[in-house]
Design a protein around this motif. Structure first.
Motif, mmCIF file in Angstrom:
data_model
loop_
_atom_site.group_PDB
_atom_site.id
_atom_site.type_symbol
_atom_site.label_atom_id
_atom_site.label_comp_id
_atom_site.label_asym_id
_atom_site.label_seq_id
_atom_site.Cartn_x
_atom_site.Cartn_y
_atom_site.Cartn_z
ATOM 1 N N PRO A 63 18.755 -118.370 48.260
ATOM 2 C CA PRO A 63 18.558 -117.090 47.736
ATOM 3 C C PRO A 63 19.228 -116.793 46.279
ATOM 4 C CG PRO A 63 19.947 -116.608 49.533
ATOM 5 C CD PRO A 63 19.763 -118.219 49.510
ATOM 6 N N HIS A 64 18.796 -117.738 45.513
ATOM 7 C CA HIS A 64 19.900 -117.577 44.232
ATOM 8 C C HIS A 64 18.798 -117.546 43.048
ATOM 9 C CE1 HIS A 64 23.671 -118.203 45.986
ATOM 10 N NE2 HIS A 64 23.084 -119.224 46.862
ATOM 11 N N VAL A 96 20.868 -121.282 52.633
ATOM 12 C CA VAL A 96 21.735 -122.666 52.502
ATOM 13 C C VAL A 96 21.475 -122.811 51.127
ATOM 14 C CG1 VAL A 96 21.035 -123.357 54.742
ATOM 15 C CG2 VAL A 96 19.534 -123.882 52.847
ATOM 16 N N THR A 97 22.290 -123.892 50.837
ATOM 17 C CA THR A 97 22.297 -124.368 49.301
ATOM 18 C C THR A 97 20.970 -125.071 49.195
ATOM 19 O OG1 THR A 97 23.163 -126.782 50.158
ATOM 20 C CG2 THR A 97 24.731 -124.968 49.284
ATOM 21 N N ASN A 139 23.719 -123.729 43.101
ATOM 22 C CA ASN A 139 22.989 -122.675 42.604
ATOM 23 C C ASN A 139 22.902 -122.108 41.366
ATOM 24 O OD1 ASN A 139 25.164 -120.319 42.074
ATOM 25 N ND2 ASN A 139 26.049 -120.890 44.027
ATOM 26 N N ASN A 140 21.884 -121.059 41.240
ATOM 27 C CA ASN A 140 21.507 -120.820 39.768
ATOM 28 C C ASN A 140 22.775 -120.094 39.254
ATOM 29 O OD1 ASN A 140 18.745 -121.329 39.321
ATOM 30 N ND2 ASN A 140 18.105 -119.810 40.635
ATOM 31 N N ALA A 141 23.265 -119.305 39.854
ATOM 32 C CA ALA A 141 24.331 -118.526 39.239
ATOM 33 C C ALA A 141 25.431 -119.635 38.643
ATOM 34 C CB ALA A 141 25.135 -117.598 40.191
ATOM 35 N N ILE A 147 23.915 -121.085 35.465
ATOM 36 C CA ILE A 147 23.848 -119.934 34.366
ATOM 37 C C ILE A 147 25.281 -119.973 33.793
ATOM 38 C CG2 ILE A 147 23.338 -117.515 33.531
ATOM 39 C CD1 ILE A 147 21.136 -117.880 35.909
ATOM 40 N N GLN A 148 26.170 -119.764 34.726
ATOM 41 C CA GLN A 148 27.616 -119.552 34.262
ATOM 42 C C GLN A 148 28.071 -120.649 33.383
ATOM 43 O OE1 GLN A 148 30.129 -117.146 34.618
ATOM 44 N NE2 GLN A 148 28.310 -116.075 35.151
ATOM 45 N N ALA A 153 25.176 -121.994 55.783
ATOM 46 C CA ALA A 153 24.194 -120.751 56.128
ATOM 47 C C ALA A 153 25.101 -119.663 56.837
ATOM 48 C CB ALA A 153 23.110 -121.009 56.578
ATOM 49 N N SER A 186 24.125 -114.414 42.382
ATOM 50 C CA SER A 186 22.654 -114.805 41.704
ATOM 51 C C SER A 186 21.817 -113.663 41.672
ATOM 52 C CB SER A 186 22.455 -115.747 42.894
ATOM 53 O OG SER A 186 22.988 -116.918 42.872
ATOM 54 N N PHE A 243 28.790 -111.702 37.932
ATOM 55 C CA PHE A 243 29.567 -112.696 38.768
ATOM 56 C C PHE A 243 30.993 -112.190 38.805
ATOM 57 C CE2 PHE A 243 26.152 -114.604 36.172
ATOM 58 C CZ PHE A 243 25.622 -115.398 36.961
#
Lengths: 309, 534
Positions: free
Chosen positions: A73-74, A113-114, A212-214, A217-218, B165, B178, B183
């Protein structure tokens, strides 16, 4: 033993309302070991089409069950926490999954999960289905069966002003540093540029792997990476969040489709999900959802199966 | 700043703390269980168990926790063991913490002075009793800082469960980041939460350390009292100078012995007594080196025997063999007619049965280095073994302990810890402790060698009184020739692991027959020559 502390989707037809409350609780004492958590979605799924009644009669074994959807969920727009209520997941994939679930009469629980662990989690039986903007490639079809539902358009995220003048997954990326998530299909595509770069007398593109996306982007914001190629909507969301620092260099079409992954060796479940998806598309629900999440109707793709030979 | 505070108080993140704490708790509790098992396997007498534990340690300490988590979560289901995220994370963390905690436990146990273990064995304490009453209470104190460290590390390691998870703090933070793109506010907030949690562990550690500190005044000790089993009563604080007691003892001693005539009568009387210890053809080697060589010795009840001999002549080893603190290669030792440490069929006893037999045969031992239980008060050093080994009621044990402390002139130091006593005082407590169960034989292994010269006499005076007043069978290895002359009925001179000369004390000391004895005596007695009397 699995204890579901949440009670997802009590009334999926109640559009937009706070349908179910996530109730975190710690089971006292010795039961701790058995404790697991499953998030839930803000179900905004439209009412199931009439064809679903027939499907529920045909596949009664899924009715009333709670199945686990493994997601990464990213990816705002597809699957991410609701910033206004972090106990809920929201996005196009979430809505689509909830609609399929309601069509077949089961409830959906979520497991975060990743990205690289999505299919592993499915294979180990820790999840029953994966609807998480995952591209259905032949390679991945060795680990799970896929039912495709959407075309793939990627965006190329770069720092504002596109200092490296990147124009797509081509030799303009030679010598640049690309941030990607482990397991993304873009990784081999960028790696595949190496011979072309060499031929053009340029250094290869380097790849930084995150999960993850975050983080990707970072990496651009921090100046560590020059580009991040991912689903165009994700890229648009990032640009919207940092209009002064990021921009979308270009959009590219990838020869893949986005798919729902189901475990191998469960043909009935696969067929049921596929039939439900077909019914949902026919009823125009997927188009409605694409509009709702501003993803563009052109994404829609007639379901097809991708299974390894 | 506003965003930071918003995330710091966001219920979604705060609820993640519950999962973080729960998985850390599972990991530490499970790790403690695994660690206890591993540590006892490694410390066990059975080599295969130690090897298995070693193998486990190599694997689980040598592979990354993140792999272990993924294994527990994604691989175990393939063999039919489908754990929840919490279960898998707890299992992996416990399996990973186990070897680290085992090493902490092991170093704690090994760090306890070996002499105290020996003293406990000599008092007839079984291995489990020793562990419970002597080793564990001391080991726990030394382990607290390391365990605090390990807890902090486990808490931080719990963040790795985000890959499988488990909705703990880190996974919630990254998901939130995210979806909101905030952040830094989010990660600062979750960082601060982690700091709060690790800070709390640090505070608990310091509190426990404080509570276990033996040097704090008794009133504020709390936990330490529990770990020390000390009993204090107003009577204990009643001051009573020990000088008069010693003076009295000395006064009794001096005239009683120096009479050669009395000695002769005593020798005649002793000859008719039963045999207390009979040693026949005792042999012991350390590898190539012969320590005891076909040694024969018979000691009668009530006899006071001084073992003399140069260092390495086998005196200490002989004493330790008598109560079976050491094993030997050949020969027999009978104490009160029993072969201590052997079953009727001639097989060696288990350590547990041996301990019980030591207690029932009654061979007390006093060590060169005192070997008092350093976490227990003087009183408890004496009363504790009486309760644990001999089953005395607490009140009776305390009464007996106080009586003995009084005899050795230390009743006013009943509540003092060994480290707060002088060497001479410690040795007097050690003698009282050895006497408490009324042993039939008391072994004293160079009881004054570790003492400063000015403290030697107070200990010798106590021993002198035991010999004279109690008629106890004493075997003393010593270098104090004058003392041996005064107190001992018989001197046995050892060299090279066998008896070179054996005879009435005054005779051997003043007119040695064997050249080795003569040379030893002339070297030892150079600064304090013995009077060659009648």
């Amino acid at each position: 033993m699995r204890t579901h502390l949440s009670d997802p989707g009590q009334d999926v037809s109640n559009r937009g309302g706070p349908v179910a409350r996530w109730r975190p609780a710690l089971v006292a004492g010795a039961c701790l070991a058995a404790l697991s958590w499953a998030g839930q979605a803000r179900a905004a799924a439209p009412a199931a089409p009439a064809a679903c009644q027939a499907l529920q009669a045909q596949y009664p074994q899924f009715k009333g069950k709670t199945l686990v959807n493994a997601i990464n969920p990213h990816t705002p727009g597809y699957e991410a926490l609701d910033p206004n209520d972090p106990s809920q997941y929201i996005g196009f994939d979430i809505d689509l999954g909830e609609t399929i679930a309601s069509c077949l009469g089961f409830k959906m629980a979520y497991k975060s999960v990743t990205f690289a662990a999505l299919l592993t989690t499915l294979q180990s039986g820790q999840a029953d289905i994966v609807i998480s903007d995952i591209y259905a490639t032949e390679e991945r079809a060795k680990a799970a069966d896929f039912i495709t539902y959407s075309k793939v358009f990627d965006g190329v995220l770069v720092a504002k002003g596109n200092p490296k003048k990147i124009t797509g997954i081509n030799t303009s990326m030679c010598g640049a540093a690309a941030a990607e998530n482990t397991g993304y299909v873009e990784v081999p595509l960028i790696q595949g540029l190496a011979p072309a770069c060499k031929a053009a007398g340029k250094p290869e593109a380097s790849i930084q792997l995150y999960d993850n996306n975050a983080s990707c982007i970072q990496a651009i914001l921090a100046g560590r990476a020059d580009t991040y190629v991912n689903d165009v909507n994700t890229v648009d969301q990032a640009v919207k969040a940092y209009p002064d620092k990021l921009e979308k260099a270009t959009a590219v079409t990838l020869p893949y489709s986005v798919g729902i992954a189901v475990p191998k060796g469960k043909p009935e479940f696969r067929d049921a999900v596929m039939a439900a998806l077909v019914a949902i598309q026919k009823a125009g629900i997927q188009t409605t959802l694409l509009k709702k999440w501003s993803l563009g109707e052109e994404n829609l793709e007639t379901p097809k199966l991708i299974v390894s030979k | 700043m506003e965003l930071f505070l918003h995330y710091l108080s966001l219920p979604y993140l705060l609820r993640g703390i519950g999962f973080t704490v729960a998985v850390t708790g599972l990991g530490l509790a499970g790790g403690l269980v695994v660690g206890l098992i591993l540590a006892s396997m490694q410390l066990s007498r059975f080599a295969p168990l130690a090897a298995i534990a070693r193998g486990y340690t190599v694997i689980f300490r040598g592979t990354p926790l993140i792999l272990q988590m993924v294994f527990a979560y994604d691989a175990l289901p393939h063999i039919g063991l489908k754990l929840s995220a919490m279960g898998a994370a707890g299992l992996a963390l416990a399996a990973n913490e186990g070897p680290f905690i085992a090493e902490i436990l092991r170093s704690g146990v090994l760090g306890v002075d070996r002499g105290q273990v020996l003293a406990g064995q000599a008092l007839g304490m079984t291995p489990s009793l020793l562990m419970r009453r002597v080793i564990a209470p001391q080991a726990i104190r030394t382990m607290v800082p390391a365990l605090g460290n390990e807890s902090v590390s486990a808490l931080k390691n719990s963040s790795l469960a985000s890959v499988i998870a488990l909705e703990e703090l880190t996974l919630r933070s990254t998901q939130l980041a995210s979806s909101t793109f905030d952040f830094f506010s989010i990660f600062f907030a979750s960082g601060l939460i982690y700091l709060g949690l690790t800070g709390a562990i640090g505070a608990i550690q310091l509190t426990v350390e404080r509570a276990l500190d033996l040097d704090r005044p008794p009133g504020q000790r709390g936990l330490a009292r529990w770990l020390r089993w000390q009993r204090s009563s107003p009577a204990a604080t009643a001051a009573r100078p020990d000088a008069p007691a010693l003076a009295a003892a000395a006064a009794v001693a001096a005239p009683a012995i120096s009479q050669a005539r009395a000695a002769g009568e005593r020798a005649a009387a002793l000859a008719g007594h039963d045999v207390a210890v009979r040693i026949t053809a005792l042999c012991k080697n350390y590898g190539e080196q012969v320590v005891l060589d076909e040694l024969d010795l018979t000691i009668r009840k009530g006899e006071v025997v001084a073992l003399l001999g140069p260092s390495g002549s086998g005196k200490s080893t002989l004493l330790r063999c008598i109560n079976h603190l050491e094993t030997w290669d050949a020969g027999q030792i009978r104490v009160g007619g029993r072969r201590l440490g052997y079953r009727p069929d001639g097989q060696l006893m288990s350590p547990r049965d041996l301990a019980n037999e030591r207690a029932s045969v009654g061979v007390g031992m006093v060590f060169q280095q005192f070997n008092l239980f350093s976490h227990l008060s003087a009183l408890e050093n004496i009363a504790g073994p009486l309760r644990w080994v001999h089953g005395l009621a607490p009140a009776d044990a305390e009464r007996r302990a106080r009586q003995l402390l009084d005899r050795v002139g230390l009743s006013q130091r009943a509540d003092a810890l060994p480290r707060h006593l002088s060497g001479g005082q410690q040795q007097r407590v050690a003698i009282a402790r050895a006497l408490a169960p009324n042993p039939s034989v008391l072994l004293l292994d160079e009881p004054t060698s570790a003492l400063d010269p000015e403290l030697v006499n107070e200990v010798l005076d106590v021993i002198r009184r035991l010999a004279i007043e109690d008629g106890l069978t004493l075997i003393i290895s010593t270098h104090q020739l004058r003392f041996a002359d005064e107190v001992a009925d018989r001197v046995v001179f050892l060299s090279g692991g066998s008896v070179v000369e054996d005879g009435p004390a005054h005779e051997v000391l003043s007119r040695p027959r064997h050249p080795l004895t003569a040379r030893f005596l002339s070297v030892m007695g150079a600064d304090a020559p013995l009077k060659v009397g009648s």
